[in-house]
Design a protein around this motif. Sequence first.
Motif, PDB file in Angstrom:
ATOM      1  N   ALA A   1      29.823  -8.396   4.048  1.00 36.05           N
ATOM      2  CA  ALA A   1      28.770  -7.919   3.930  1.00 36.05           C
ATOM      3  C   ALA A   1      29.571  -6.088   4.712  1.00 36.05           C
ATOM      4  CB  ALA A   1      27.321  -8.068   4.737  1.00 36.05           C
ATOM      5  N   ALA A   2      29.831  -6.179   5.847  1.00 37.01           N
ATOM      6  CA  ALA A   2      29.969  -4.761   6.829  1.00 37.01           C
ATOM      7  C   ALA A   2      31.821  -4.364   6.056  1.00 37.01           C
ATOM      8  CB  ALA A   2      31.275  -5.389   7.899  1.00 37.01           C
ATOM      9  N   ARG A   3      32.013  -4.732   5.410  1.00 33.58           N
ATOM     10  CA  ARG A   3      32.893  -4.321   4.637  1.00 33.58           C
ATOM     11  C   ARG A   3      32.153  -3.297   3.462  1.00 33.58           C
ATOM     12  NH1 ARG A   3      38.224  -7.736   3.330  1.00 33.58           N
ATOM     13  NH2 ARG A   3      39.446  -7.200   5.204  1.00 33.58           N
ATOM     14  N   LEU A   4      31.114  -3.710   2.955  1.00 34.70           N
ATOM     15  CA  LEU A   4      30.480  -2.937   2.249  1.00 34.70           C
ATOM     16  C   LEU A   4      29.344  -1.784   2.176  1.00 34.70           C
ATOM     17  CD1 LEU A   4      29.213  -5.288  -0.826  1.00 34.70           C
ATOM     18  CD2 LEU A   4      31.240  -3.845  -1.308  1.00 34.70           C
ATOM     19  N   GLY A   5      29.239  -1.960   3.910  1.00 38.37           N
ATOM     20  CA  GLY A   5      28.552  -1.084   4.649  1.00 38.37           C
ATOM     21  C   GLY A   5      27.692  -1.206   5.437  1.00 38.37           C
ATOM     22  N   ALA A   6      27.135  -2.085   5.566  1.00 37.34           N
ATOM     23  CA  ALA A   6      25.863  -2.966   5.951  1.00 37.34           C
ATOM     24  C   ALA A   6      26.218  -3.127   7.632  1.00 37.34           C
ATOM     25  CB  ALA A   6      25.595  -3.930   5.560  1.00 37.34           C
ATOM     26  N   SER A   7      24.856  -2.633   8.292  1.00 37.07           N
ATOM     27  CA  SER A   7      25.592  -2.906  10.369  1.00 37.07           C
ATOM     28  C   SER A   7      25.063  -4.480  10.156  1.00 37.07           C
ATOM     29  CB  SER A   7      24.902  -2.068  10.895  1.00 37.07           C
ATOM     30  OG  SER A   7      23.154  -2.504  10.688  1.00 37.07           O
ATOM     31  N   VAL A   8      26.067  -5.065  10.679  1.00 42.34           N
ATOM     32  CA  VAL A   8      26.329  -6.503  10.833  1.00 42.34           C
ATOM     33  C   VAL A   8      25.858  -7.611  12.436  1.00 42.34           C
ATOM     34  CG1 VAL A   8      26.985  -8.771  10.030  1.00 42.34           C
ATOM     35  CG2 VAL A   8      27.299  -6.745   8.514  1.00 42.34           C
ATOM     36  N   ALA A   9      24.894  -8.099  12.769  1.00 39.43           N
ATOM     37  CA  ALA A   9      25.266  -8.698  13.873  1.00 39.43           C
ATOM     38  C   ALA A   9      25.106 -10.135  13.855  1.00 39.43           C
ATOM     39  CB  ALA A   9      24.463  -8.487  15.150  1.00 39.43           C
ATOM     40  N   VAL A  10      26.315 -10.918  13.952  1.00 36.42           N
ATOM     41  CA  VAL A  10      26.656 -12.264  14.210  1.00 36.42           C
ATOM     42  C   VAL A  10      25.952 -12.900  15.107  1.00 36.42           C
ATOM     43  CG1 VAL A  10      28.270 -14.236  13.549  1.00 36.42           C
ATOM     44  CG2 VAL A  10      28.251 -12.093  12.400  1.00 36.42           C
ATOM     45  N   LEU A  11      25.493 -14.155  15.770  1.00 35.79           N
ATOM     46  CA  LEU A  11      24.626 -14.706  17.160  1.00 35.79           C
ATOM     47  C   LEU A  11      25.629 -16.181  16.768  1.00 35.79           C
ATOM     48  CD1 LEU A  11      21.364 -13.680  16.810  1.00 35.79           C
ATOM     49  CD2 LEU A  11      23.056 -12.199  18.083  1.00 35.79           C
ATOM     50  N   GLU A  12      26.302 -16.329  17.675  1.00 36.14           N
ATOM     51  CA  GLU A  12      27.277 -17.942  17.532  1.00 36.14           C
ATOM     52  C   GLU A  12      26.228 -18.798  19.076  1.00 36.14           C
ATOM     53  OE1 GLU A  12      28.671 -20.237  15.462  1.00 36.14           O
ATOM     54  OE2 GLU A  12      28.609 -21.174  17.780  1.00 36.14           O
ATOM     55  N   GLY A  13      26.197 -19.990  18.439  1.00 30.18           N
ATOM     56  CA  GLY A  13      25.313 -20.456  19.395  1.00 30.18           C
ATOM     57  C   GLY A  13      26.324 -21.224  20.807  1.00 30.18           C
ATOM     58  N   ARG A  14      27.837 -21.279  20.087  1.00 29.42           N
ATOM     59  CA  ARG A  14      28.816 -21.345  21.199  1.00 29.42           C
ATOM     60  C   ARG A  14      29.843 -20.315  20.830  1.00 29.42           C
ATOM     61  NH1 ARG A  14      26.014 -26.342  18.836  1.00 29.42           N
ATOM     62  NH2 ARG A  14      25.350 -27.481  20.230  1.00 29.42           N
ATOM     63  N   HIS A  15      30.745 -20.245  20.148  1.00 33.90           N
ATOM     64  CA  HIS A  15      31.800 -20.071  20.044  1.00 33.90           C
ATOM     65  C   HIS A  15      32.540 -19.611  18.807  1.00 33.90           C
ATOM     66  CE1 HIS A  15      35.350 -23.341  20.303  1.00 33.90           C
ATOM     67  NE2 HIS A  15      34.348 -23.269  21.127  1.00 33.90           N
ATOM     68  N   VAL A  16      33.438 -18.415  18.360  1.00 32.99           N
ATOM     69  CA  VAL A  16      34.291 -18.744  16.660  1.00 32.99           C
ATOM     70  C   VAL A  16      34.239 -19.938  16.545  1.00 32.99           C
ATOM     71  CG1 VAL A  16      35.843 -17.334  15.469  1.00 32.99           C
ATOM     72  CG2 VAL A  16      33.800 -16.311  16.875  1.00 32.99           C
ATOM     73  N   GLY A  17      34.431 -20.904  15.452  1.00 34.38           N
ATOM     74  CA  GLY A  17      34.850 -21.743  14.658  1.00 34.38           C
ATOM     75  C   GLY A  17      35.115 -23.366  15.753  1.00 34.38           C
ATOM     76  N   TRP A  18      33.774 -23.246  16.509  1.00 32.26           N
ATOM     77  CA  TRP A  18      33.367 -24.266  17.377  1.00 32.26           C
ATOM     78  C   TRP A  18      33.046 -25.627  16.736  1.00 32.26           C
ATOM     79  CZ3 TRP A  18      28.314 -27.454  17.090  1.00 32.26           C
ATOM     80  CH2 TRP A  18      28.958 -28.409  18.599  1.00 32.26           C
ATOM     81  N   ASN A  19      32.624 -25.656  15.304  1.00 33.48           N
ATOM     82  CA  ASN A  19      32.862 -26.675  15.076  1.00 33.48           C
ATOM     83  C   ASN A  19      33.348 -27.076  13.908  1.00 33.48           C
ATOM     84  OD1 ASN A  19      32.177 -29.475  13.932  1.00 33.48           O
ATOM     85  ND2 ASN A  19      30.199 -28.180  12.444  1.00 33.48           N
ATOM     86  N   ALA A  20      33.222 -27.827  12.631  1.00 35.26           N
ATOM     87  CA  ALA A  20      34.569 -28.304  11.166  1.00 35.26           C
ATOM     88  C   ALA A  20      35.449 -26.710  11.435  1.00 35.26           C
ATOM     89  CB  ALA A  20      33.460 -28.452  10.042  1.00 35.26           C
ATOM     90  N   SER A  21      35.032 -25.268  11.166  1.00 37.07           N
ATOM     91  CA  SER A  21      35.621 -24.692  10.733  1.00 37.07           C
ATOM     92  C   SER A  21      36.865 -24.125  11.323  1.00 37.07           C
ATOM     93  CB  SER A  21      34.835 -22.719  11.234  1.00 37.07           C
ATOM     94  OG  SER A  21      33.470 -23.663   9.737  1.00 37.07           O
TER      95      SER A  21
END
Length: 489
Positions: free
Chosen positions: A47-67
């Motif tokens: 979405a950001a690459r297509l020009g949208a303003s994007v906010a990601v909210l993560e409860g712990r940290h990036v990749g905390w779980n399976a990812s």
Amino acid sequence: MSETPPSATTRADPAAIPERSRLSFDLDADICVIGAGLAGLTVALEAARLGASVAVLEGRHVGWNASGHQLGTVMPGYGLSIGELIARVGIEDARELWSLSKQGAERVRANAAEQLMPGMALSEGALEVSNVDVGDQLISRLQMLSEDFETEVEGWQVDRVRAELKTGRYFHGMYYPKAFQIDGRQYIHGLAALARRAGARIFEDTPVVSIDSSGIRKRIVTPSARLRAAHIVLAGNIHLGAPLRRLSETLLPVSRYAAVTAPLGARLAEAVTFQGSVMDSDGVDQFRIVDGDRLMWASPETTWAARPERYAGAIARRIRTIFPQLGKVEITETFGGAVGQTVHGMPQIGQLRRGLWVASGFGRQGLNTSAIAGHLIARSILWGDDRWRLFSPFELVWAGGPTGRVAGHLVGLWSRGSSATAGALARYRERARVQENLREARRLEANRQAGTRPPGARPSRPRPPPGQPRPERPTPPPAAADPGEGAGG
Ligand SMILES: Cc1cc2nc3c(=O)[nH]c(=O)nc-3n(C[C@H](O)[C@H](O)[C@H](O)COP(=O)(O)OP(=O)(O)OC[C@H]3O[C@@H](n4cnc5c(N)ncnc54)[C@H](O)[C@@H]3O)c2cc1C
């Protein structure tokens, strides 16, 4: 959000991970993504690459779980088999869905090849091996995949599989030369870096506690700030919790653990020479060689979460069961996470109501499928592309809550038990066939030496190698009807 024990170890280079920032001020954005796993970050990047303003909210940290704790095998397809997919949506839509799954894999390849992902050496090829002797079923699947679904795939006979994987446990194989592997635990941080570079803002330690998705501008509440956005993307997987509990309840949480062995040196080549990923057709084992002479191995799934270290012994025993020639292997790392399994086996991709989107339920094949979700959702929001509707036949089905979890556990145990039985039976049949051939050869030799043939013995027909279809028998001449048989007899 419900708690799952965090994974034990992560290989991501801490120096390469930017400091966490928490959302502590009110903010407006076009799109708010909840969850910084593979799904959330892919939506944010696209979405950001297509020009949208994007906010990601993560409860712990990036990749905390399976990812942040996965094996990094990227293949076409979904959790649902191709036959079931056709039965569910028909051949035309199944073809389109399959083609999207291939495009998802290629998007992961393109991301991994970007400059911001150093050390993301791609290695090619994946081999799906059968635990049972079903060569004829394999042929029809191969034909369907290559002719109807334009997928590069090769059928491997038992001998070829066993030349690369020296175990009597596996029979035929399907080799996907275009599948590949990445460093699964680094990729998520590369994805976050790409999303930030495209303009997305990622806030960690920022759990979303509630949402109000009724108006045009939707409201998202976190413990210390509020956000307003035209679109919300729910990418929290099984931990989403309070913002839309009914959605998390459509997923069965399934935990998966993996381990890396100490260097095995030259003895590894006595067991495994195949350099790509290997997975068995029952979904029990998945493994590959890493760092030249170690094995990275994922255990069977379980519906109960535990600390990954607890699985080290079980995984070492599993490796020894499949490759006894390796002897006792030492485990040096363990990791794992919980994946969300849908009842129908397909991911949840689409719009729940105007401006409220879902990207979850990716199960054990999350890399290519979350990449499709990111692509389709971003394009729909910004360009009106409505191909996500291909996923509409797979509704949100309640996964059964705690009762579903118990049922899932029992089904898992039962299917593992029955696949183990089927595997043992196939190996027994194979041994019996070899012995029968030896006995037959000894008898023929004895008859040849004695110049006799036992009464009633016919010259034996050549046997195909184990698992290959038998040649057609010549059609017998029409026999006279048996008066004792027949309709109504
Ligand atoms: C051991 C293992 C091996 C695997 N191997 C492979 C493989 O080889 N190939 C493959 O394709 N797939 C593999 N997978 C599957 C793949 O990892 C998953 O399908 C994928 O990571 C799911 O991504 P996700 O973004 O949906 O979920 P998650 O990784 O669970 O991310 C969701 C995020 O949302 C956050 N969140 C949830 N609720 C909230 C909230 N209310 N507020 C803020 N944040 C929230 C969570 O903290 C979490 O970080 C493997 C998985 C495991 C466990």
